[in-house]
Design a protein around this motif. Sequence first.
Motif, PDB file in Angstrom:
ATOM      1  N   VAL A 328       0.831  -1.206   0.000  1.00 16.85           N
ATOM      2  CA  VAL A 328       0.000   0.000   0.000  1.00 16.85           C
ATOM      3  C   VAL A 328       0.865   1.255   0.000  1.00 16.85           C
ATOM      4  CG1 VAL A 328      -1.681   1.327   1.336  1.00 16.85           C
ATOM      5  CG2 VAL A 328      -1.966  -1.137   1.071  1.00 16.85           C
ATOM      6  N   SER A 329       1.941   1.228   0.819  1.00 17.95           N
ATOM      7  CA  SER A 329       2.830   2.389   0.856  1.00 17.95           C
ATOM      8  C   SER A 329       3.468   2.616  -0.501  1.00 17.95           C
ATOM      9  CB  SER A 329       3.897   2.196   1.930  1.00 17.95           C
ATOM     10  OG  SER A 329       4.746   1.085   1.619  1.00 17.95           O
ATOM     11  N   GLY A 330       3.764   1.522  -1.225  1.00 20.69           N
ATOM     12  CA  GLY A 330       4.325   1.663  -2.560  1.00 20.69           C
ATOM     13  C   GLY A 330       3.361   2.359  -3.499  1.00 20.69           C
ATOM     14  N   LYS A 334       4.557   6.002  -4.996  1.00 24.18           N
ATOM     15  CA  LYS A 334       4.906   6.043  -6.425  1.00 24.18           C
ATOM     16  C   LYS A 334       4.416   7.318  -7.095  1.00 24.18           C
ATOM     17  CE  LYS A 334       4.544   3.474 -10.756  1.00 24.18           C
ATOM     18  NZ  LYS A 334       4.007   2.255 -11.428  1.00 24.18           N
ATOM     19  N   PRO A 335       3.126   7.701  -6.981  1.00 23.07           N
ATOM     20  CA  PRO A 335       2.717   8.972  -7.595  1.00 23.07           C
ATOM     21  C   PRO A 335       3.385  10.182  -6.963  1.00 23.07           C
ATOM     22  CG  PRO A 335       0.931   8.032  -6.297  1.00 23.07           C
ATOM     23  CD  PRO A 335       1.973   6.986  -6.394  1.00 23.07           C
ATOM     24  N   LEU A 336       3.713  10.082  -5.673  1.00 23.41           N
ATOM     25  CA  LEU A 336       4.426  11.186  -5.039  1.00 23.41           C
ATOM     26  C   LEU A 336       5.817  11.345  -5.633  1.00 23.41           C
ATOM     27  CD1 LEU A 336       3.434  10.679  -1.284  1.00 23.41           C
ATOM     28  CD2 LEU A 336       2.614  12.430  -2.854  1.00 23.41           C
ATOM     29  N   LEU A 337       6.486  10.209  -5.896  1.00 30.32           N
ATOM     30  CA  LEU A 337       7.810  10.272  -6.527  1.00 30.32           C
ATOM     31  C   LEU A 337       7.688  10.816  -7.943  1.00 30.32           C
ATOM     32  CD1 LEU A 337       9.325   6.883  -5.282  1.00 30.32           C
ATOM     33  CD2 LEU A 337       9.897   9.187  -4.489  1.00 30.32           C
ATOM     34  N   GLN A 338       6.606  10.433  -8.661  1.00 29.98           N
ATOM     35  CA  GLN A 338       6.395  10.992  -9.995  1.00 29.98           C
ATOM     36  C   GLN A 338       6.187  12.498  -9.917  1.00 29.98           C
ATOM     37  OE1 GLN A 338       3.019   8.726 -11.338  1.00 29.98           O
ATOM     38  NE2 GLN A 338       4.291   7.207 -12.386  1.00 29.98           N
ATOM     39  N   ALA A 359       1.995  10.035 -16.233  1.00 31.30           N
ATOM     40  CA  ALA A 359       0.543   9.871 -16.179  1.00 31.30           C
ATOM     41  C   ALA A 359       0.135   9.598 -14.739  1.00 31.30           C
ATOM     42  CB  ALA A 359       0.105   8.728 -17.089  1.00 31.30           C
ATOM     43  N   PHE A 360      -0.886  10.270 -14.284  1.00 30.33           N
ATOM     44  CA  PHE A 360      -1.341  10.140 -12.910  1.00 30.33           C
ATOM     45  C   PHE A 360      -2.687   9.425 -12.860  1.00 30.33           C
ATOM     46  CE2 PHE A 360       1.507  13.786 -12.756  1.00 30.33           C
ATOM     47  CZ  PHE A 360       2.253  13.521 -11.611  1.00 30.33           C
ATOM     48  N   VAL A 361      -2.851   8.608 -11.830  1.00 23.64           N
ATOM     49  CA  VAL A 361      -4.143   7.982 -11.565  1.00 23.64           C
ATOM     50  C   VAL A 361      -5.098   9.062 -11.048  1.00 23.64           C
ATOM     51  CG1 VAL A 361      -5.328   6.186 -10.242  1.00 23.64           C
ATOM     52  CG2 VAL A 361      -2.981   5.827 -11.028  1.00 23.64           C
ATOM     53  N   ALA A 362      -6.370   8.868 -11.288  1.00 19.37           N
ATOM     54  CA  ALA A 362      -7.356   9.891 -10.907  1.00 19.37           C
ATOM     55  C   ALA A 362      -7.660   9.833  -9.412  1.00 19.37           C
ATOM     56  CB  ALA A 362      -8.634   9.709 -11.712  1.00 19.37           C
ATOM     57  N   VAL A 367      -4.834  14.314  -9.179  1.00 20.59           N
ATOM     58  CA  VAL A 367      -5.486  15.590  -9.486  1.00 20.59           C
ATOM     59  C   VAL A 367      -4.511  16.744  -9.319  1.00 20.59           C
ATOM     60  CG1 VAL A 367      -7.292  17.192  -8.742  1.00 20.59           C
ATOM     61  CG2 VAL A 367      -7.783  14.745  -8.931  1.00 20.59           C
ATOM     62  N   ILE A 368      -3.709  16.674  -8.247  1.00 20.25           N
ATOM     63  CA  ILE A 368      -2.705  17.714  -8.034  1.00 20.25           C
ATOM     64  C   ILE A 368      -1.698  17.732  -9.184  1.00 20.25           C
ATOM     65  CG2 ILE A 368      -0.840  18.473  -6.521  1.00 20.25           C
ATOM     66  CD1 ILE A 368      -2.409  17.327  -4.169  1.00 20.25           C
ATOM     67  N   GLY A 369      -1.234  16.561  -9.578  1.00 18.65           N
ATOM     68  CA  GLY A 369      -0.264  16.475 -10.663  1.00 18.65           C
ATOM     69  C   GLY A 369      -0.832  16.994 -11.978  1.00 18.65           C
ATOM     70  N   GLN A 370      -2.045  16.581 -12.307  1.00 23.30           N
ATOM     71  CA  GLN A 370      -2.668  17.032 -13.543  1.00 23.30           C
ATOM     72  C   GLN A 370      -2.918  18.541 -13.520  1.00 23.30           C
ATOM     73  OE1 GLN A 370      -6.170  14.614 -13.834  1.00 23.30           O
ATOM     74  NE2 GLN A 370      -5.025  12.711 -14.158  1.00 23.30           N
ATOM     75  N   THR A 371      -3.373  19.014 -12.365  1.00 22.76           N
ATOM     76  CA  THR A 371      -3.601  20.457 -12.247  1.00 22.76           C
ATOM     77  C   THR A 371      -2.300  21.228 -12.420  1.00 22.76           C
ATOM     78  OG1 THR A 371      -5.425  20.035 -10.726  1.00 22.76           O
ATOM     79  CG2 THR A 371      -4.525  22.271 -10.763  1.00 22.76           C
ATOM     80  N   PHE A 372      -1.251  20.692 -11.823  1.00 19.35           N
ATOM     81  CA  PHE A 372       0.041  21.361 -11.943  1.00 19.35           C
ATOM     82  C   PHE A 372       0.511  21.381 -13.399  1.00 19.35           C
ATOM     83  CE2 PHE A 372       4.667  21.395 -11.913  1.00 19.35           C
ATOM     84  CZ  PHE A 372       4.921  22.520 -11.154  1.00 19.35           C
TER      85      PHE A 372
END
Length: 594
Positions: A328-330, A334-338, A359-362, A367-372
């Motif tokens: 779960v931590s992985g 993972k998106p945080l590292l991306q 590419a970010f999961v929804a 959402v933060i990544g896509q918005t950024f």
Amino acid sequence: MMKRIGSWLKTFRLQRIRSRFLTAMILVSLPPLIVLGYVSINIAKDTLVENHIETIQSHLKTSSEMADLLFKNIIDMNRIILSSDELRQQLYKSGNAEGDGPDTIDVTTANRLQNIVVTNLYDTQYIQSICLFDRKFRSACYGRSELAGPYGSEVSRGLIAGTDWYQKSLDAKGKEVFFGYNVLEENLAGDTFSSVKILRDPNQLSGDDLGFLVINIRKTIFGQTVNEGEDSGFWVLDAGRTTPLIIYDHHPDLTAGAGIGQVSTDPFKDLKEAGYLYSRYSNATSGWQFVHYVRKETLLKQSNRIGTFTMLIAAFMAIIALLVSYFVSGSITKPLLQLKKMIVDWAKGHSAGDNKETAFVADEVGVIGQTFQRLSSEYQQMGEKLLQSQLKEREAELRSLQSQIKPHFLYNTLDSIYWMAMLEEKNDIAQMALSLSESFKLSLNKGKETIPVFKELKHIEHYMIIQNLRYDNRFRYVADVDPEIMGYEIMKLLLQPLVENSIYHGLEPKVGDGTIRLAGRKEGGDLVFTVEDDGVGMEDIRRTEQGYGIRNVKERLALYYGEGSSFVIESAPGEGTKITLRFPHGDNGGDNHA
């Protein structure tokens, strides 16, 4: 000293979020499992002990009832002997005679006594002797050659009057008295105990005593009432004495090593200190206590096995929890590292929107990544001066996201839009951006599940500002809420979705202006809110179940406030819609959670 501690904590702090997550999972999961195992073991022990005591109490009651039957045989023997007219006459003559004349108690009396016993009693294996005494303590005995023991001679028989057991028998006034030792031998450690009864003529109850009868019973008679295993013991205890006397010990070898003798000041304390659990039951006939005891470690062997299995299960669950937390931590890191990589690349001058591989999961981070990514592309189109200013702003914001992802950048973005609109004198856009920013802040509410009533109303006001800007002030909003409940905490986003529903499904389809009325009051232990509009209404109320907002509010209300809450919709075509919420509240604006 404080600086040294702070430096040590800083050194110990884990750098990776995943390591912190795993450490937190270990600290959160293992202690409860250990506590659960400990509590389970103790509950198992207590349950085992309670069941054992309950079962043993039943056994002791049965043993006591069996002993009562045996004692009843002894009592019946007394009455059978007393019912012999010849013996009563002999006792009467002997008690009135002087010296050792022919009218004194003699071998004839002993023979008559033997005949009565043999004729009326089929089982005498536990009877050691029966001695009949006249009022002058002359005796005739059956079952032993020593007659009355140390009281059988003419010199010593007068000592009977001064004995404790004789006085207790007199005080019983003809009732059988049981003593935990042989009264004719005064030997506490002997293998017999006595029943003594003062004899009176049943035809002359007010007359003098005829004498008394002593029946000496073998202590092995209690073996008939015992059904104990090798790991448990059984006592018959006379606790009414100044120093309690163990009359019968079924397994003396169990307590011999603990130093518990036949006579003990406090045998129950001795048992407890020697590591035994005990139960006791008082016998109705004799007043003695029937005691069952068992070594504690023997009784708790089963609970110890339960404890071992519980700890093994707890260890297995801990391993599963760690494995699950690892994966779960992985998925979280993972998106945080991306996002971190994207931010670093953007800080180096690369556009976040140009990186098609990211590419970010929804989810929230996605959402933060896509918005950024979107904002980064838009900011590139702005002027150099404005872009440099915004880049500095974004760098500070990105550093905050790198340490701990928060939605503040969204607030900052809306503030930027607000100030840009103010510079361009676009007041409507500025007002909309400001209201949207405040609405976001109130929605998030710093992560709290509850919000004061007045803040929820502020949220609705900001929302109405946005909608009136959009629909050219078509909607009128009227709030009538009791000031007393303004500080009460309620579940956030409880009323705003209902107002939104009124606009989109009630007023927006309506031709012309419309009004939304929100009322709130306290009724006893409940808060009651109504949201009413004069929109188009509806014929089938079940249509509200198809909308996400209404269904979400209804489900959250039931989950949060429980059965004490209610959600009622009233509507008719052309007459508008009214929604009523009722739920319990906490006093002084406290937590309302059911």
